[in-house]
Design a protein around this motif. Structure first.
Motif, PDB file in Angstrom:
ATOM      1  N   ILE A   1       0.862  -1.176   0.000  1.00  0.00           N
ATOM      2  CA  ILE A   1       0.000   0.000   0.000  1.00  0.00           C
ATOM      3  C   ILE A   1       0.899   1.227   0.000  1.00  0.00           C
ATOM      4  CG2 ILE A   1      -1.727   1.308   1.275  1.00  0.00           C
ATOM      5  CD1 ILE A   1      -2.731  -1.334   2.426  1.00  0.00           C
ATOM      6  N   GLN A   2       0.733   2.055  -0.997  1.00  0.00           N
ATOM      7  CA  GLN A   2       1.519   3.284  -1.088  1.00  0.00           C
ATOM      8  C   GLN A   2       0.657   4.491  -0.743  1.00  0.00           C
ATOM      9  OE1 GLN A   2       3.521   3.918  -4.794  1.00  0.00           O
ATOM     10  NE2 GLN A   2       5.248   2.602  -4.238  1.00  0.00           N
ATOM     11  N   VAL A   3       1.229   5.333   0.125  1.00  0.00           N
ATOM     12  CA  VAL A   3       0.561   6.572   0.503  1.00  0.00           C
ATOM     13  C   VAL A   3       1.479   7.716   0.073  1.00  0.00           C
ATOM     14  CG1 VAL A   3      -0.387   7.951   2.383  1.00  0.00           C
ATOM     15  CG2 VAL A   3      -0.527   5.446   2.463  1.00  0.00           C
ATOM     16  N   LYS A   4       0.905   8.653  -0.625  1.00  0.00           N
ATOM     17  CA  LYS A   4       1.734   9.739  -1.158  1.00  0.00           C
ATOM     18  C   LYS A   4       1.105  11.085  -0.851  1.00  0.00           C
ATOM     19  CE  LYS A   4       4.007  11.385  -5.347  1.00  0.00           C
ATOM     20  NZ  LYS A   4       4.211  11.174  -6.799  1.00  0.00           N
ATOM     21  N   GLU A   5       1.939  11.932  -0.230  1.00  0.00           N
ATOM     22  CA  GLU A   5       1.552  13.327  -0.055  1.00  0.00           C
ATOM     23  C   GLU A   5       1.961  14.082  -1.307  1.00  0.00           C
ATOM     24  OE1 GLU A   5       3.326  16.911   2.489  1.00  0.00           O
ATOM     25  OE2 GLU A   5       2.471  15.327   3.740  1.00  0.00           O
ATOM     26  N   GLN A   6       1.199  15.059  -1.698  1.00  0.00           N
ATOM     27  CA  GLN A   6       1.470  15.791  -2.929  1.00  0.00           C
ATOM     28  C   GLN A   6       2.898  16.339  -2.939  1.00  0.00           C
ATOM     29  OE1 GLN A   6      -1.338  18.891  -3.704  1.00  0.00           O
ATOM     30  NE2 GLN A   6      -0.206  19.720  -5.439  1.00  0.00           N
ATOM     31  N   GLY A   7       3.642  16.016  -4.035  1.00  0.00           N
ATOM     32  CA  GLY A   7       4.993  16.528  -4.212  1.00  0.00           C
ATOM     33  C   GLY A   7       6.059  15.739  -3.496  1.00  0.00           C
ATOM     34  N   CYS A   8       5.690  14.705  -2.732  1.00  0.00           N
ATOM     35  CA  CYS A   8       6.663  13.950  -1.953  1.00  0.00           C
ATOM     36  C   CYS A   8       6.820  12.535  -2.508  1.00  0.00           C
ATOM     37  CB  CYS A   8       6.224  13.858  -0.484  1.00  0.00           C
ATOM     38  SG  CYS A   8       6.166  15.442   0.350  1.00  0.00           S
ATOM     39  N   PRO A   9       7.954  11.889  -2.193  1.00  0.00           N
ATOM     40  CA  PRO A   9       8.105  10.479  -2.565  1.00  0.00           C
ATOM     41  C   PRO A   9       7.052   9.648  -1.824  1.00  0.00           C
ATOM     42  CG  PRO A   9      10.220  11.436  -1.907  1.00  0.00           C
ATOM     43  CD  PRO A   9       9.167  12.413  -1.548  1.00  0.00           C
ATOM     44  N   PRO A  10       6.584   8.551  -2.411  1.00  0.00           N
ATOM     45  CA  PRO A  10       5.559   7.729  -1.748  1.00  0.00           C
ATOM     46  C   PRO A  10       6.141   6.957  -0.564  1.00  0.00           C
ATOM     47  CG  PRO A  10       6.259   6.686  -3.772  1.00  0.00           C
ATOM     48  CD  PRO A  10       6.945   8.017  -3.735  1.00  0.00           C
ATOM     49  N   ALA A  11       5.264   6.680   0.406  1.00  0.00           N
ATOM     50  CA  ALA A  11       5.615   5.807   1.521  1.00  0.00           C
ATOM     51  C   ALA A  11       4.988   4.442   1.257  1.00  0.00           C
ATOM     52  CB  ALA A  11       5.100   6.381   2.829  1.00  0.00           C
ATOM     53  N   SER A  12       5.791   3.404   1.365  1.00  0.00           N
ATOM     54  CA  SER A  12       5.317   2.050   1.039  1.00  0.00           C
ATOM     55  C   SER A  12       5.185   1.220   2.314  1.00  0.00           C
ATOM     56  CB  SER A  12       6.286   1.367   0.066  1.00  0.00           C
ATOM     57  OG  SER A  12       6.354   2.100  -1.136  1.00  0.00           O
ATOM     58  N   PHE A  13       4.066   0.520   2.413  1.00  0.00           N
ATOM     59  CA  PHE A  13       3.803  -0.356   3.561  1.00  0.00           C
ATOM     60  C   PHE A  13       3.462  -1.741   3.013  1.00  0.00           C
ATOM     61  CE2 PHE A  13       2.765   3.988   4.582  1.00  0.00           C
ATOM     62  CZ  PHE A  13       3.418   4.202   5.797  1.00  0.00           C
ATOM     63  N   GLN A  14       4.257  -2.730   3.365  1.00  0.00           N
ATOM     64  CA  GLN A  14       4.104  -4.080   2.816  1.00  0.00           C
ATOM     65  C   GLN A  14       3.287  -4.953   3.771  1.00  0.00           C
ATOM     66  OE1 GLN A  14       7.623  -5.946   1.326  1.00  0.00           O
ATOM     67  NE2 GLN A  14       8.565  -4.007   0.699  1.00  0.00           N
ATOM     68  N   PHE A  15       2.428  -5.770   3.144  1.00  0.00           N
ATOM     69  CA  PHE A  15       1.580  -6.716   3.887  1.00  0.00           C
ATOM     70  C   PHE A  15       1.687  -8.091   3.245  1.00  0.00           C
ATOM     71  CE2 PHE A  15      -0.157  -2.581   4.739  1.00  0.00           C
ATOM     72  CZ  PHE A  15      -0.600  -2.627   6.054  1.00  0.00           C
ATOM     73  N   ASP A  16       1.770  -9.108   4.100  1.00  0.00           N
ATOM     74  CA  ASP A  16       1.683 -10.495   3.634  1.00  0.00           C
ATOM     75  C   ASP A  16       0.242 -10.957   3.778  1.00  0.00           C
ATOM     76  OD1 ASP A  16       4.328 -10.758   2.966  1.00  0.00           O
ATOM     77  OD2 ASP A  16       4.930 -11.515   4.925  1.00  0.00           O
ATOM     78  N   VAL A  17      -0.349 -11.397   2.669  1.00  0.00           N
ATOM     79  CA  VAL A  17      -1.733 -11.896   2.663  1.00  0.00           C
ATOM     80  C   VAL A  17      -1.676 -13.411   2.469  1.00  0.00           C
ATOM     81  CG1 VAL A  17      -3.971 -11.783   1.526  1.00  0.00           C
ATOM     82  CG2 VAL A  17      -2.566  -9.714   1.738  1.00  0.00           C
ATOM     83  N   THR A  18      -2.035 -14.177   3.504  1.00  0.00           N
ATOM     84  CA  THR A  18      -1.986 -15.641   3.459  1.00  0.00           C
ATOM     85  C   THR A  18      -3.407 -16.167   3.262  1.00  0.00           C
ATOM     86  OG1 THR A  18      -0.093 -15.603   4.945  1.00  0.00           O
ATOM     87  CG2 THR A  18      -1.228 -17.710   4.660  1.00  0.00           C
ATOM     88  N   TYR A  19      -3.572 -16.934   2.169  1.00  0.00           N
ATOM     89  CA  TYR A  19      -4.914 -17.394   1.784  1.00  0.00           C
ATOM     90  C   TYR A  19      -4.940 -18.917   1.748  1.00  0.00           C
ATOM     91  CZ  TYR A  19      -8.949 -18.297  -1.261  1.00  0.00           C
ATOM     92  OH  TYR A  19     -10.114 -18.769  -1.798  1.00  0.00           O
ATOM     93  N   ALA A  20      -6.004 -19.460   2.350  1.00  0.00           N
ATOM     94  CA  ALA A  20      -6.262 -20.911   2.294  1.00  0.00           C
ATOM     95  C   ALA A  20      -7.606 -21.135   1.616  1.00  0.00           C
ATOM     96  CB  ALA A  20      -6.250 -21.520   3.695  1.00  0.00           C
ATOM     97  N   LYS A  21      -7.598 -21.935   0.518  1.00  0.00           N
ATOM     98  CA  LYS A  21      -8.835 -22.192  -0.216  1.00  0.00           C
ATOM     99  C   LYS A  21      -9.746 -23.136   0.587  1.00  0.00           C
ATOM    100  CE  LYS A  21      -7.118 -21.608  -4.943  1.00  0.00           C
ATOM    101  NZ  LYS A  21      -6.963 -22.266  -6.260  1.00  0.00           N
ATOM    102  N   PRO A  22     -11.067 -23.095   0.330  1.00  0.00           N
ATOM    103  CA  PRO A  22     -11.990 -24.042   1.030  1.00  0.00           C
ATOM    104  C   PRO A  22     -11.736 -25.464   0.524  1.00  0.00           C
ATOM    105  CG  PRO A  22     -13.172 -22.778  -0.630  1.00  0.00           C
ATOM    106  CD  PRO A  22     -11.794 -22.192  -0.567  1.00  0.00           C
ATOM    107  N   ALA A  23     -11.992 -26.425   1.403  1.00  0.00           N
ATOM    108  CA  ALA A  23     -11.835 -27.851   1.040  1.00  0.00           C
ATOM    109  C   ALA A  23     -13.030 -28.630   1.576  1.00  0.00           C
ATOM    110  CB  ALA A  23     -10.531 -28.399   1.610  1.00  0.00           C
ATOM    111  N   PRO A  24     -13.664 -29.543   0.737  1.00  0.00           N
ATOM    112  CA  PRO A  24     -14.829 -30.325   1.216  1.00  0.00           C
ATOM    113  C   PRO A  24     -14.395 -31.392   2.217  1.00  0.00           C
ATOM    114  CG  PRO A  24     -14.188 -31.007  -0.987  1.00  0.00           C
ATOM    115  CD  PRO A  24     -13.355 -29.838  -0.657  1.00  0.00           C
ATOM    116  N   LYS A  25     -15.382 -31.897   2.919  1.00  0.00           N
ATOM    117  CA  LYS A  25     -15.133 -32.944   3.908  1.00  0.00           C
ATOM    118  C   LYS A  25     -14.786 -34.241   3.205  1.00  0.00           C
ATOM    119  CE  LYS A  25     -17.375 -35.402   7.691  1.00  0.00           C
ATOM    120  NZ  LYS A  25     -18.629 -35.558   8.492  1.00  0.00           N
ATOM    121  N   THR A  26     -13.810 -34.951   3.754  1.00  0.00           N
ATOM    122  CA  THR A  26     -13.454 -36.274   3.234  1.00  0.00           C
ATOM    123  C   THR A  26     -13.533 -37.271   4.364  1.00  0.00           C
ATOM    124  OG1 THR A  26     -11.090 -36.007   3.726  1.00  0.00           O
ATOM    125  CG2 THR A  26     -11.828 -35.196   1.580  1.00  0.00           C
TER     126      THR A  26
END
Length: 595
Positions: free
Chosen positions: A539-564
């Motif tokens: 996610i980059q946040v930028k104030e007008q005229g300034c270099p952007p500030a970057s904030f990194q996030f790890d998004v961990t996703y697990a898909k659904p699985a049916p019952k076995t």
């Protein structure tokens, strides 16, 4: 052997930047300027006025008359356009007036401490104190090697009893003798001047002698060196009034006969100084002393660039190209032409123009612009009232010219401006301690009609990004691989700090996304194409005229699985975790060893 160890520690400050200094010894207001010939003085000429200056720039004399080169510490001054002598200048600029004196033989120079002048009908000698000697001569030539050839009358009132004489610098007549017999004045028909080998020629009763001032002896002039018969001594047979013939305007020739057939020729210059003698042995040319030629040594070097001229001190630029011409350099002085007028500059390599921005403190950019001051400290010899500063407008430093404060004090002079610094787009938000945090502003100082070299003023700076980004856990959802979350932007502002507009964006090469602005500091984000496992979102946040500030996030996703038969059913799951900023390595300069 003494060893000195200097350890340079990492620092957030940058030292004051310096530029060297020049000052006008003689302002550029003259048609010409040059070193005086024969004296450590400077001569200027403008508006029909010549002036003498000391090497420290003090005007010691001026005149509308002509000033000739110095000889024996004295310079003759004549009325312009005439040979009338107005007076004499010494090397201190003192003037000695002379009246009723004219230049003799077109030679307005001292020699052997004496000046030959023509006073009415007579020739006379003047010493370096301006005193005119008592002797009066109907013919005379300048002193040469300590002696002067003269012709006069013992009875000047009636022009009776003419005679030649050779004077020494004490105005004493030199006596002559040959074979133990004195030669009377009435018996001398001619005396030449003395050349650099100490030789003069004398004619007595028609016989030609050479005279050597080393032993004060006369020697008969013969047809050749081996001849010993005095009957064959060189003699003048023709009328004594015409024995000296003009070869041209500057050369006269004495023809004398030896015996029946041999001829001796002696050549003289315009001042009757013997140049050569020619007989049956051949022609001998008398040696002349080499007059020392003055060379002007200097550590200064002249630089030419695109038709303009500048000055270096050895390999260091002192003044960039700005002059019409740099004529010559002598010691620490440069003779220059600026805007069509000539003057003399003195270079001060140990004096400095000191420039600082933000009082040499690091600059903490919170926004696009940073308000601070730029200051120039001047040596006392340069007035702040005649100085100003220039900064390349493309460098990111905007100077408020009306804010200039100028002061001359007993401790030094300075000028200071308010200025605004613009944040570079590549400025990092960490202090690395190396060139990544360095900003350079090219500054020039204009003073006394001079432009200093461009001074690269360096400061340390970083971008203080005063906002942060967090994701609300309660607002995170996943539905069939489509992620929805809300993030907030927090700003750590000062109480009286203005609110600057900011924009936010998502950075990802593999994901599709859409942002919905809920408020100035709150955004709703929807992301598609989430892959199972860990995804990276910035996610980059930028104030007008300034270099952007970057904030990194790890998004961990697990898909659904049916019952076995072996595993229960699993819902799809999403976790968003903010990544900490990496540790920034700070560079430390290598210790420097001086031995």
């Amino acid at each position: 052997m003494k060893k000195i160890i200097m350890i340079l520690m990492a620092s957030m400050t940058v030292s004051v930047m310096h530029g060297q200094v020049a000052k006008w010894l003689i302002p550029p207001a003259y048609n010409s300027v040059h070193m005086a010939v024969g004296a450590d003085l400077i001569v200027t000429d403008s508006a029909d006025t010549k002036a003498l200056w000391s090497l420290t720039g003090r005007r010691i004399a001026s005149t509308r008359n002509q000033i000739f080169p110095f000889v024996d510490g004295m310079a003759v001054s004549t009325t312009r356009g005439s040979g009338q002598i107005a007076g004499l200048f010494d090397v201190r600029g003192r003037f000695i007036s002379l009246t009723n004196c004219n230049v003799a033989h077109g030679y307005p120079y001292f020699s052997d401490g004496q000046l030959l002048v023509q006073e009415g009908y007579y020739f006379r000698f003047v010493d370096t104190k301006g005193k005119i000697a008592e002797g009066k001569y109907t013919k005379a030539y300048p002193f040469s090697n300590g002696y002067a050839s003269c012709f006069t009358y013992k009875n000047l009132l009636k022009n009776k009893n003419p005679y030649y004489l050779l004077l020494n610098t004490n105005y004493e007549q030199v006596p002559f003798s040959f074979n133990g017999k004195s030669i009377e004045d009435d018996d001398i028909d001619f005396i030449s001047s003395v050349n650099d080998e100490g030789i003069a020629f004398i004619i007595s009763k028609g016989k030609v002698f050479s005279f050597n001032i080393k032993d004060m002896n006369l020697s008969p002039v013969m047809a050749n060196k081996s001849e010993a018969d005095l009957k064959k001594q060189a003699k003048i047979e023709q009328d004594l009034s015409s024995f000296l013939l003009k070869e041209n305007d500057s050369i006269s020739v004495l023809y004398a006969k030896c015996g029946k057939t041999d001829i001796v020729e002696v050549r003289f210059d315009a001042f009757l100084v013997p140049l050569s003698i020619k007989n049956s042995d051949g022609e001998y040319v008398y040696k002349k002393k080499e007059k020392p030629t003055r060379t002007f040594s200097s550590p200064l070097k002249i630089l030419e660039e695109d038709g303009a001229y500048g000055i270096y001190w050895e390999d260091q630029e002192m003044l960039p190209p700005q002059f019409d011409k740099v004529m010559t350099c002598y010691e620490d002085k440069a003779f220059v032409k600026l805007n069509g007028k000539c003057g003399v500059l003195k270079i001060y390599p140990d004096e400095e123009l000191r420039v600082s921005i933000n009082k040499d403190n690091p600059v903490n950019f919170r926004h696009q612009k940073f308000e601070t001051t730029i200051r120039v400290d001047l040596p006392k010899m340069i007035s702040a009232n005649h100085s100003r500063i220039e900064v390349d407008p493309e460098s990111g430093c905007d100077i408020d010219l009306p804010s200039c404060e100028k002061k001359d004090t007993e401790f030094g002079n300075y000028l200071q401006y308010k200025c605004v610094l613009n944040i570079p787009q590549t400025l990092p938000d960490e202090m690395y301690g190396d060139s990544r945090n360095q900003i350079t502003y090219p500054v020039s100082i204009l003073y006394d009609r001079l432009v200093s070299p461009e001074i690269p003023v360096k400061i340390k700076a970083w971008h203080h990004k005063y906002f942060n980004v967090d994701v609300n856990e309660s607002d995170i959802s996943i539905d069939q691989g489509v992620l929805t979350f809300v993030f907030n932007i927090q700003a750590d502002r000062y109480p009286d700090e203005a609110v600057y507009p900011i924009t936010a964006s998502l950075q990802s090469d593999a994901l599709l996304w859409d942002l919905e602005k809920l408020s100035e500091t709150r955004y709703k984000c929807k992301v598609w194409n989430i892959s199972e496992g860990t995804n990276n979102i910035v996610i980059q946040v930028k104030e007008q005229g300034c270099p952007p500030a970057s904030f990194q996030f790890d998004v961990t996703y697990a898909k659904p699985a049916p019952k076995t038969s072996t595993k229960p059913a699993k819902k799809e799951n999403i976790v968003i975790k903010k990544k900490p900023k990496p540790v920034v390595p700070v560079s430390t300069p290598t210790p420097h060893l001086d031995i």
